[in-house]
Design a protein around this motif. Structure first.
Motif, PDB file in Angstrom:
ATOM      1  N   SER A 188       0.919  -1.120  -0.121  1.00  0.00           N
ATOM      2  CA  SER A 188       0.032   0.025  -0.133  1.00  0.00           C
ATOM      3  C   SER A 188       0.753   1.364   0.002  1.00  0.00           C
ATOM      4  O   SER A 188       0.614   2.297  -0.824  1.00  0.00           O
ATOM      5  CB  SER A 188      -0.772  -0.010   1.172  1.00  0.00           C
ATOM      6  OG  SER A 188      -1.770   0.971   1.389  1.00  0.00           O
ATOM      7  N   ALA A 189       1.944   1.330   0.766  1.00  0.00           N
ATOM      8  CA  ALA A 189       2.892   2.616   0.664  1.00  0.00           C
ATOM      9  C   ALA A 189       3.472   2.776  -0.428  1.00  0.00           C
ATOM     10  O   ALA A 189       3.748   3.781  -0.793  1.00  0.00           O
ATOM     11  CB  ALA A 189       4.067   2.025   2.002  1.00  0.00           C
ATOM     12  N   GLN A 190       3.604   1.377  -1.325  1.00  0.00           N
ATOM     13  CA  GLN A 190       4.226   1.787  -2.735  1.00  0.00           C
ATOM     14  C   GLN A 190       3.408   1.907  -3.804  1.00  0.00           C
ATOM     15  O   GLN A 190       3.649   2.037  -4.721  1.00  0.00           O
ATOM     16  CB  GLN A 190       5.074   0.572  -2.963  1.00  0.00           C
ATOM     17  CG  GLN A 190       6.416   0.401  -1.948  1.00  0.00           C
ATOM     18  CD  GLN A 190       7.146  -0.910  -2.315  1.00  0.00           C
ATOM     19  OE1 GLN A 190       7.330  -1.139  -3.585  1.00  0.00           O
ATOM     20  NE2 GLN A 190       7.800  -1.301  -1.214  1.00  0.00           N
ATOM     21  N   LYS A 191       2.044   2.064  -3.228  1.00  0.00           N
ATOM     22  CA  LYS A 191       1.021   2.695  -4.068  1.00  0.00           C
ATOM     23  C   LYS A 191       0.665   1.653  -5.154  1.00  0.00           C
ATOM     24  O   LYS A 191       0.211   1.773  -6.268  1.00  0.00           O
ATOM     25  CB  LYS A 191       1.404   4.082  -4.847  1.00  0.00           C
ATOM     26  CG  LYS A 191       1.453   4.960  -3.928  1.00  0.00           C
ATOM     27  CD  LYS A 191       1.911   6.363  -4.745  1.00  0.00           C
ATOM     28  CE  LYS A 191       1.917   7.530  -3.747  1.00  0.00           C
ATOM     29  NZ  LYS A 191       2.000   9.054  -4.457  1.00  0.00           N
ATOM     30  N   LYS A 192       0.806   0.212  -4.750  1.00  0.00           N
ATOM     31  CA  LYS A 192       0.445  -1.101  -5.593  1.00  0.00           C
ATOM     32  C   LYS A 192      -1.064  -1.274  -5.437  1.00  0.00           C
ATOM     33  O   LYS A 192      -1.610  -1.026  -4.602  1.00  0.00           O
ATOM     34  CB  LYS A 192       1.302  -2.041  -5.193  1.00  0.00           C
ATOM     35  CG  LYS A 192       2.780  -1.808  -5.522  1.00  0.00           C
ATOM     36  CD  LYS A 192       3.610  -2.920  -5.182  1.00  0.00           C
ATOM     37  CE  LYS A 192       5.278  -2.667  -5.324  1.00  0.00           C
ATOM     38  NZ  LYS A 192       5.523  -2.495  -6.479  1.00  0.00           N
ATOM     39  N   ILE A 193      -1.597  -1.911  -6.524  1.00  0.00           N
ATOM     40  CA  ILE A 193      -2.838  -2.491  -6.301  1.00  0.00           C
ATOM     41  C   ILE A 193      -2.929  -3.485  -5.145  1.00  0.00           C
ATOM     42  O   ILE A 193      -1.996  -4.352  -5.235  1.00  0.00           O
ATOM     43  CB  ILE A 193      -3.400  -2.808  -7.526  1.00  0.00           C
ATOM     44  CG1 ILE A 193      -3.505  -1.804  -8.650  1.00  0.00           C
ATOM     45  CG2 ILE A 193      -4.784  -3.575  -7.424  1.00  0.00           C
ATOM     46  CD1 ILE A 193      -4.455  -0.912  -8.261  1.00  0.00           C
ATOM     47  N   VAL A 194      -3.735  -3.558  -4.296  1.00  0.00           N
ATOM     48  CA  VAL A 194      -3.673  -4.477  -3.248  1.00  0.00           C
ATOM     49  C   VAL A 194      -4.996  -4.986  -3.376  1.00  0.00           C
ATOM     50  O   VAL A 194      -6.041  -4.339  -3.144  1.00  0.00           O
ATOM     51  CB  VAL A 194      -3.525  -3.792  -1.857  1.00  0.00           C
ATOM     52  CG1 VAL A 194      -3.434  -5.075  -0.635  1.00  0.00           C
ATOM     53  CG2 VAL A 194      -2.016  -3.168  -1.692  1.00  0.00           C
ATOM     54  N   GLY A 195      -5.292  -6.558  -3.293  1.00  0.00           N
ATOM     55  CA  GLY A 195      -6.599  -7.030  -3.485  1.00  0.00           C
ATOM     56  C   GLY A 195      -6.646  -8.123  -2.265  1.00  0.00           C
ATOM     57  O   GLY A 195      -5.606  -8.647  -1.866  1.00  0.00           O
ATOM     58  N   ALA A 196      -7.771  -8.328  -1.975  1.00  0.00           N
ATOM     59  CA  ALA A 196      -7.901  -9.408  -0.790  1.00  0.00           C
ATOM     60  C   ALA A 196      -9.438 -10.048  -0.785  1.00  0.00           C
ATOM     61  O   ALA A 196     -10.247  -9.173  -1.249  1.00  0.00           O
ATOM     62  CB  ALA A 196      -7.779  -8.910   0.721  1.00  0.00           C
ATOM     63  N   ILE A 197      -9.353 -11.306  -0.857  1.00  0.00           N
ATOM     64  CA  ILE A 197     -10.890 -12.068  -1.076  1.00  0.00           C
ATOM     65  C   ILE A 197     -11.215 -12.975   0.020  1.00  0.00           C
ATOM     66  O   ILE A 197     -10.212 -13.446   0.831  1.00  0.00           O
ATOM     67  CB  ILE A 197     -10.656 -12.731  -2.367  1.00  0.00           C
ATOM     68  CG1 ILE A 197     -12.149 -13.382  -2.730  1.00  0.00           C
ATOM     69  CG2 ILE A 197      -9.710 -13.757  -2.446  1.00  0.00           C
ATOM     70  CD1 ILE A 197     -12.179 -13.802  -4.109  1.00  0.00           C
TER      71      ILE A 197
ATOM     72  N   ALA B  49     -11.668  -7.061 -11.836  1.00  0.00           N
ATOM     73  CA  ALA B  49     -11.338  -5.724 -11.043  1.00  0.00           C
ATOM     74  C   ALA B  49      -9.980  -5.512 -10.993  1.00  0.00           C
ATOM     75  O   ALA B  49      -9.564  -4.157 -11.055  1.00  0.00           O
ATOM     76  CB  ALA B  49     -12.206  -5.985  -9.924  1.00  0.00           C
ATOM     77  N   VAL B  50      -9.324  -6.574 -10.546  1.00  0.00           N
ATOM     78  CA  VAL B  50      -7.815  -6.304 -10.344  1.00  0.00           C
ATOM     79  C   VAL B  50      -6.970  -5.944 -11.525  1.00  0.00           C
ATOM     80  O   VAL B  50      -6.259  -4.836 -11.622  1.00  0.00           O
ATOM     81  CB  VAL B  50      -7.060  -7.343  -9.708  1.00  0.00           C
ATOM     82  CG1 VAL B  50      -5.651  -7.216  -9.642  1.00  0.00           C
ATOM     83  CG2 VAL B  50      -7.492  -7.526  -8.113  1.00  0.00           C
ATOM     84  N   VAL B  51      -7.394  -6.536 -12.641  1.00  0.00           N
ATOM     85  CA  VAL B  51      -6.741  -6.315 -13.863  1.00  0.00           C
ATOM     86  C   VAL B  51      -7.344  -4.898 -14.518  1.00  0.00           C
ATOM     87  O   VAL B  51      -6.275  -4.391 -15.005  1.00  0.00           O
ATOM     88  CB  VAL B  51      -7.204  -7.382 -15.027  1.00  0.00           C
ATOM     89  CG1 VAL B  51      -6.730  -7.014 -16.390  1.00  0.00           C
ATOM     90  CG2 VAL B  51      -6.455  -8.946 -14.631  1.00  0.00           C
ATOM     91  N   ALA B  52      -8.654  -4.643 -14.425  1.00  0.00           N
ATOM     92  CA  ALA B  52      -8.980  -3.370 -14.902  1.00  0.00           C
ATOM     93  C   ALA B  52      -8.354  -2.291 -14.069  1.00  0.00           C
ATOM     94  O   ALA B  52      -7.881  -1.234 -14.604  1.00  0.00           O
ATOM     95  CB  ALA B  52     -10.545  -3.118 -14.525  1.00  0.00           C
ATOM     96  N   ALA B  53      -8.108  -2.430 -12.753  1.00  0.00           N
ATOM     97  CA  ALA B  53      -7.681  -1.474 -11.904  1.00  0.00           C
ATOM     98  C   ALA B  53      -6.114  -1.136 -12.570  1.00  0.00           C
ATOM     99  O   ALA B  53      -5.477   0.054 -12.458  1.00  0.00           O
ATOM    100  CB  ALA B  53      -7.483  -1.747 -10.323  1.00  0.00           C
ATOM    101  N   LEU B  54      -5.284  -2.429 -12.875  1.00  0.00           N
ATOM    102  CA  LEU B  54      -4.019  -2.338 -13.279  1.00  0.00           C
ATOM    103  C   LEU B  54      -3.813  -1.703 -14.723  1.00  0.00           C
ATOM    104  O   LEU B  54      -3.031  -0.701 -14.827  1.00  0.00           O
ATOM    105  CB  LEU B  54      -3.481  -3.758 -13.340  1.00  0.00           C
ATOM    106  CG  LEU B  54      -3.000  -4.383 -12.127  1.00  0.00           C
ATOM    107  CD1 LEU B  54      -2.531  -5.725 -12.344  1.00  0.00           C
ATOM    108  CD2 LEU B  54      -2.081  -3.515 -11.292  1.00  0.00           C
ATOM    109  N   GLN B  55      -4.935  -1.704 -15.418  1.00  0.00           N
ATOM    110  CA  GLN B  55      -4.982  -1.226 -16.750  1.00  0.00           C
ATOM    111  C   GLN B  55      -5.139   0.314 -16.596  1.00  0.00           C
ATOM    112  O   GLN B  55      -4.644   1.172 -17.537  1.00  0.00           O
ATOM    113  CB  GLN B  55      -5.794  -1.872 -17.688  1.00  0.00           C
ATOM    114  CG  GLN B  55      -5.456  -3.414 -18.123  1.00  0.00           C
ATOM    115  CD  GLN B  55      -6.818  -4.017 -18.781  1.00  0.00           C
ATOM    116  OE1 GLN B  55      -7.799  -3.777 -18.770  1.00  0.00           O
ATOM    117  NE2 GLN B  55      -6.444  -5.191 -19.547  1.00  0.00           N
TER     118      GLN B  55
END
Length: 367
Positions: free
Chosen positions: A221-230, A289-295
């Motif tokens: 999160s600090a490195q501003k990466k996408i973070v997902g959890a299910i 949703a994760v891929v859409a956020a990355l794109q």
């Protein structure tokens, strides 16, 4: 463009002209072939390679044809009669003939998925962007691992698996999957997203309170990466302090609510760079949703996220090429061409879009 039927034969002829050390798995005449999408690698003799149906799908990602496999250096692999280079492995991928005489992918051990039949390709030399999936060492939820991982790979991402204290993680239904990295070996700068897989193991082993799992979440999160959890994965984010004041969901929401999350009834919830989902049935939607956020992130690279102008321009060029790319359905062969669809890129189609044959987006491969 060369016919895929010719590809194996052409590559074999080229291999015959290459130094043996660059093409064989041992002194015998074995060659190694790798899926261009997921990195799955198989060992073959030239005769076996030539006899394979080029339209056989990769058994790991189902997103590339055998005719599109590329020959790679065999370092670290051994043929079936020489398993000395396979430490801690009790199976090996190979090709097997069916009743018609054509060859297809098979695995020695069908009960142990172990990354779908081959030790994880931790570093294949590919320039593909990487996603880290973090799972419990025991009692992970299989669907929450396999569905997102397959989709990520079908969209061209490398996937590495991390856990704590084990070489092989065990699922709730007994599936066993090899782990690429221990948590203390993870170098987050290598990844563009971190995804926490759910399962009863998070609750039974109190992984949400584990400082190593929390550290991965906080650092990502600090490195501003996408973070997902299910599923129960959002508990880790909650205890790491990432969900306070954020909209989120989980399979059991009282815990994340107690940590300050704004609970949503939606199956998948995105708030900024954090994406949560409530369980196995949401696995596909979660992955999309994760891929859409990355794109979306790739279209907004800038100095504010720590990228210099050179990196931003490179990302923009890569994205422009992606927007113009055609994609082929691996089920029926239909080709989606943006030029024939009002310029709408395949990546921009909604996650619910399907091929005319009914296949989902995850069954398409870029051409």
């Amino acid at each position: 463009m060369k016919s895929p039927f010719l590809t194996p034969l052409i590559l074999i002829l080229l291999a015959a002209m290459s130094p043996a050390s660059a093409q064989t798995a041992s002194d015998t005449d074995y060659t190694c072939w790798q899926c261009p999408v997921c990195g799955y690698t198989v060992i073959l003799t030239p005769a076996e390679a030539e006899s394979i149906d080029p339209y056989t799908l990769c058994p790991n990602c189902y997103s590339a044809y055998a005719g599109n496999f590329i020959q790679v250096y065999c370092s670290g692999y051994a043929p079936e009669d020489d398993q000395s280079n396979y430490p801690d492995q009790d199976y090996e991928p190979y090709w097997e003939e069916d009743d018609t005489g054509s060859q297809d992918f098979k695995e020695h051990n069908s009960e142990d998925r172990s990354g779908n039949g081959l030790a994880p390709a931790l570093d294949t030399g590919s320039s593909k962007e990487k996603i880290l999936m973090v799972l419990p060492p025991d009692q992970y939820q299989e669907e929450e691992l396999n569905v997102p991982r397959d989709y990520f790979q079908s969209m061209g991402y490398q996937v590495h698996l991390a856990s704590k204290g084990v070489k092989t993680a065990t699922g709730m239904s007994g599936e066993r999957t090899e782990v690429d990295l221990d948590l203390d070996e993870v170098k987050l700068s290598d990844y563009i997203a971190v995804v926490f897989v759910g399962g009863e193991g998070i609750y039974s082993q109190e992984l949400n309170r584990d400082p190593d799992y929390q550290k991965i979440a906080k650092s990502a999160s600090a490195q501003k990466k996408i973070v997902g959890a299910i599923c129960l994965g959002p508990w880790i984010l909650a205890d790491a302090g990432l969900l306070k004041g954020k909209k989120a969901t989980a399979s059991e929401t009282d815990h994340i609510k107690s940590k300050g999350a704004i609970v949503s009834d939606d199956a998948v919830v995105q708030d900024g760079k954090i994406i949560t989902a409530n369980g196995p049935s949401a696995s596909q939607e979660f992955a999309e949703a994760v891929v859409a956020a990355l794109q979306a992130s790739s279209r907004t690279y800038g100095n504010s996220d720590g990228y210099d102008k050179t990196e931003a321009n490179a990302a923009a060029s890569s994205n422009a090429a992606s927007q113009a790319a055609a994609w082929r359905c691996t089920v029926c062969g239909y080709v989606y061409d943006p030029a024939e669809n009002d310029g709408v890129a395949f990546e921009d189609l909604p996650g619910t879009w399907k091929c005319p044959c009914g296949a989902p987006k995850s069954k398409f491969v870029r051409v």
